[in-house]
Write a protein that holds these residues in place. Structure first.
Motif, PDB file in Angstrom:
ATOM      1  N   VAL A   4      -0.315  41.283  66.057  1.00  0.00           N
ATOM      2  CA  VAL A   4      -1.276  42.325  66.773  1.00  0.00           C
ATOM      3  C   VAL A   4      -1.840  42.176  67.822  1.00  0.00           C
ATOM      4  CG1 VAL A   4      -2.899  44.176  66.903  1.00  0.00           C
ATOM      5  CG2 VAL A   4      -1.614  44.043  64.575  1.00  0.00           C
ATOM      6  N   SER A   5      -2.152  40.701  67.692  1.00  0.00           N
ATOM      7  CA  SER A   5      -3.114  39.668  69.029  1.00  0.00           C
ATOM      8  C   SER A   5      -2.336  39.980  69.769  1.00  0.00           C
ATOM      9  CB  SER A   5      -4.411  38.770  68.536  1.00  0.00           C
ATOM     10  OG  SER A   5      -3.788  37.656  67.435  1.00  0.00           O
ATOM     11  N   ARG A   7       1.153  40.355  70.348  1.00  0.00           N
ATOM     12  CA  ARG A   7       2.061  41.235  70.686  1.00  0.00           C
ATOM     13  C   ARG A   7       2.091  41.840  72.169  1.00  0.00           C
ATOM     14  NH1 ARG A   7       3.363  44.338  66.045  1.00  0.00           N
ATOM     15  NH2 ARG A   7       1.771  45.442  65.990  1.00  0.00           N
ATOM     16  N   ASP A   8       3.022  42.105  72.882  1.00  0.00           N
ATOM     17  CA  ASP A   8       3.308  41.872  74.333  1.00  0.00           C
ATOM     18  C   ASP A   8       3.507  43.954  74.711  1.00  0.00           C
ATOM     19  OD1 ASP A   8       5.659  41.562  75.698  1.00  0.00           O
ATOM     20  OD2 ASP A   8       5.410  41.571  73.987  1.00  0.00           O
ATOM     21  N   SER A   9       3.344  44.562  75.556  1.00  0.00           N
ATOM     22  CA  SER A   9       3.641  45.196  75.825  1.00  0.00           C
ATOM     23  C   SER A   9       4.386  45.382  76.165  1.00  0.00           C
ATOM     24  CB  SER A   9       2.512  46.127  76.229  1.00  0.00           C
ATOM     25  OG  SER A   9       2.501  47.701  76.432  1.00  0.00           O
ATOM     26  N   LEU A  12       4.296  46.166  80.373  1.00  0.00           N
ATOM     27  CA  LEU A  12       3.705  45.234  81.988  1.00  0.00           C
ATOM     28  C   LEU A  12       5.357  44.693  81.368  1.00  0.00           C
ATOM     29  CD1 LEU A  12       0.753  43.790  79.098  1.00  0.00           C
ATOM     30  CD2 LEU A  12       0.992  45.102  81.184  1.00  0.00           C
ATOM     31  N   ARG A  13       6.189  44.972  81.094  1.00  0.00           N
ATOM     32  CA  ARG A  13       8.034  44.768  81.736  1.00  0.00           C
ATOM     33  C   ARG A  13       8.696  45.402  82.185  1.00  0.00           C
ATOM     34  NH1 ARG A  13       8.263  39.955  79.740  1.00  0.00           N
ATOM     35  NH2 ARG A  13       6.441  39.191  77.452  1.00  0.00           N
ATOM     36  N   GLN A 123      -1.188  49.552  68.589  1.00  0.00           N
ATOM     37  CA  GLN A 123      -0.894  49.802  69.609  1.00  0.00           C
ATOM     38  C   GLN A 123      -2.007  50.401  70.810  1.00  0.00           C
ATOM     39  OE1 GLN A 123       2.600  50.987  68.982  1.00  0.00           O
ATOM     40  NE2 GLN A 123       3.972  49.466  68.513  1.00  0.00           N
ATOM     41  N   PRO A 124      -2.279  49.071  71.730  1.00  0.00           N
ATOM     42  CA  PRO A 124      -2.491  49.712  73.128  1.00  0.00           C
ATOM     43  C   PRO A 124      -2.128  50.347  73.909  1.00  0.00           C
ATOM     44  CG  PRO A 124      -1.670  47.291  74.247  1.00  0.00           C
ATOM     45  CD  PRO A 124      -1.298  47.613  72.087  1.00  0.00           C
TER      46      PRO A 124
ATOM     47  N   ALA B 171      -8.287  49.043  69.946  1.00  0.00           N
ATOM     48  CA  ALA B 171      -6.500  48.575  71.104  1.00  0.00           C
ATOM     49  C   ALA B 171      -6.934  47.825  72.208  1.00  0.00           C
ATOM     50  CB  ALA B 171      -6.123  49.678  71.657  1.00  0.00           C
ATOM     51  N   SER B 174      -7.099  44.029  71.769  1.00  0.00           N
ATOM     52  CA  SER B 174      -5.746  43.785  71.613  1.00  0.00           C
ATOM     53  C   SER B 174      -4.723  43.141  73.297  1.00  0.00           C
ATOM     54  CB  SER B 174      -4.514  44.175  70.691  1.00  0.00           C
ATOM     55  OG  SER B 174      -3.997  45.259  71.650  1.00  0.00           O
ATOM     56  N   VAL B 175      -5.063  44.305  73.809  1.00  0.00           N
ATOM     57  CA  VAL B 175      -5.422  44.121  75.219  1.00  0.00           C
ATOM     58  C   VAL B 175      -4.891  43.027  76.057  1.00  0.00           C
ATOM     59  CG1 VAL B 175      -4.464  44.961  77.685  1.00  0.00           C
ATOM     60  CG2 VAL B 175      -4.752  46.682  75.603  1.00  0.00           C
ATOM     61  N   ARG B 178      -4.160  39.232  74.922  1.00  0.00           N
ATOM     62  CA  ARG B 178      -3.164  38.759  75.477  1.00  0.00           C
ATOM     63  C   ARG B 178      -3.349  38.433  76.978  1.00  0.00           C
ATOM     64  NH1 ARG B 178      -0.704  42.741  73.858  1.00  0.00           N
ATOM     65  NH2 ARG B 178      -0.902  44.278  75.397  1.00  0.00           N
ATOM     66  N   GLU B 189       4.122  40.416  85.780  1.00  0.00           N
ATOM     67  CA  GLU B 189       4.692  41.823  85.808  1.00  0.00           C
ATOM     68  C   GLU B 189       3.965  42.503  85.642  1.00  0.00           C
ATOM     69  OE1 GLU B 189       7.858  42.101  84.726  1.00  0.00           O
ATOM     70  OE2 GLU B 189       8.940  40.838  83.777  1.00  0.00           O
TER      71      GLU B 189
END
Lengths: 240, 240
Positions: A4-5, A7-9, A12-13, A123-124, B171, B174-175, B178, B189
């Motif tokens: 989880v920590s 993982r990207d979103s 952001l891409r 997820q954020p 949440a 976790s952001v 990252r 990005e």
DNA sequence: ACCTGAACACCGTTCAAGT
DNA sequence: ACCTGAACACCGTTCAAGT
């Protein structure tokens, strides 16, 4: 697979350049939400989405880098419904009722799409609709007179109440649905369960029996409004 | 595989009779929690648990009928930690601080085991520790003077605040994890992301920038206490 | 640029067969 | 009564090869 920590979103891409695609992200997200609504969280798979679109599973990965990203998109898509519901009707006077409308609309949306709840914890939430929703909440609270740290905390408190309440409501409903569904071999085992609760926690058993007789819809709505009213009272007394 | 609404609970079924078992439910649940804590939700599989116990995957199904049931057991196991933390220390005077202690202890537990949060939304919580925890909450509120519907609603409101707050905190963390982890190809990005937020929602961007500078631990704790205090104020004013 | 087909490395769960 | 071993029916994801 990824933790989880790290993982990207999706947010952001950037999206890829394109020329002659046959699919759209909107299409994919659309059938994803549909499957989640009808079949539930466990009913969703990349292969299921692909077959619903008449395409091979690998094709999806051209539009979406991962299943988690797809879930992020689905999450923001349903958050959009709350915004839609808001702009349809005229604005109400007073910050309390304005916030109450957002909270109520959010709750309704969560009950329509119960699968989102598990997402929230994982997820954020950085999608455009999530941001817009947060911003309108801030606007209302700022106009009411909140500022700085209190502003953030006030919005957070209201949001927390909404998500917490729907999480609890959803859990309760899943128990109730099971109980109402069929009293086949169920009641004998569960009878022992209730008897044990009665012995160990008579106070709790009494409350369970009392609220078990009530209509779940009404009771959940009542608790939701009760907690929200308490919260808004507490907030109001903290206005400068 | 099964849909949420028809899934049954471990707590409604009895445990099997036994003679010469080599494993225990406690053992199995123990390593399950351990794996979930260290590897996260995605790191858990029946096969992983089995190999950690030096046993074949199929063996687990003698003790536990399904992976979902195992998760229910894990959920109640960590709820037990909250109860333990409570009985270690002497009782505090006043219903507000008594509830505050339970809420704080629950929050700490959720932060130690973030994987529970997704469970809460999915599975009903009928384990012995969950019931005991609810009962002590009811006791405190009843002694304070709440009764009937207000009693249920008051407890629900507090619980909802706790779970909602931890969901949001998780949440956010976790952001942040990252962002702090590596600013490799990330920042380019994400820079575009923040610029867009700035344009579309200046008010929100300002708040994000302000709270981004603060220590997350302190800020989350502050918001948690703020919301709780508002709620307790609202409850207090509703006492007969 | 987009999609197919097939493969890889996993899953949860079942169930004969063993002890 | 308990466990193994192997199988079944799935997964998410990758990637050559096609168009």
């Amino acid at each position: 697979m990824t933790s989880v920590s790290t993982r990207d979103s999706v947010w952001l891409r950037g999206e890829r350049p394109h020329r002659d695609r046959r699919l759209t992200r909107e299409q994919i997200v659309g059938v994803t939400v549909e499957i989640l609504d009808t079949e539930g969280r466990d009913g969703l798979s990349m292969r299921r989405v692909a077959s619903a679109l008449g395409v091979s599973p690998g094709a999806l990965y051209w539009y979406v880098t991962t299943k988690d990203h797809l879930m992020e998109l689905a999450l923001d898509a349903v958050l959009g419904e709350v915004l839609e519901g808001l702009q349809g009707t005229p604005g109400v006077p007073g910050w309390r009722s304005a916030l109450g409308r957002i909270a109520g609309g959010s709750r309704a949306m969560f009950l329509r799409h119960p699968w989102v709840l598990a997402d929230l914890a994982t997820q954020p939430n950085l999608g455009p609709n999530a941001l817009a929703l947060a911003d309108t909440g801030l606007e209302i609270l700022a106009d009411a007179g909140f500022a700085d740290g209190d502003l953030d905390a006030a919005l957070a408190a209201i949001n927390d109440h909404v998500t917490g309440a729907v999480v609890a409501e959803n859990a309760w409903r899943s128990v109730a649905a099971r109980m109402g569904a069929d009293g086949d071999d169920w009641t004998e085992e569960a009878g022992g369960f209730f008897k044990e609760v009665e012995e160990r926690h008579p106070r709790l058993a009494a409350r369970m029996a009392a609220s078990g007789k009530i209509d779940i819809d009404r009771e959940c709505a009542r608790r939701f409004e009760f907690g929200l009213a308490c919260l808004l009272d507490g907030l109001e007394s903290r206005l400068p």
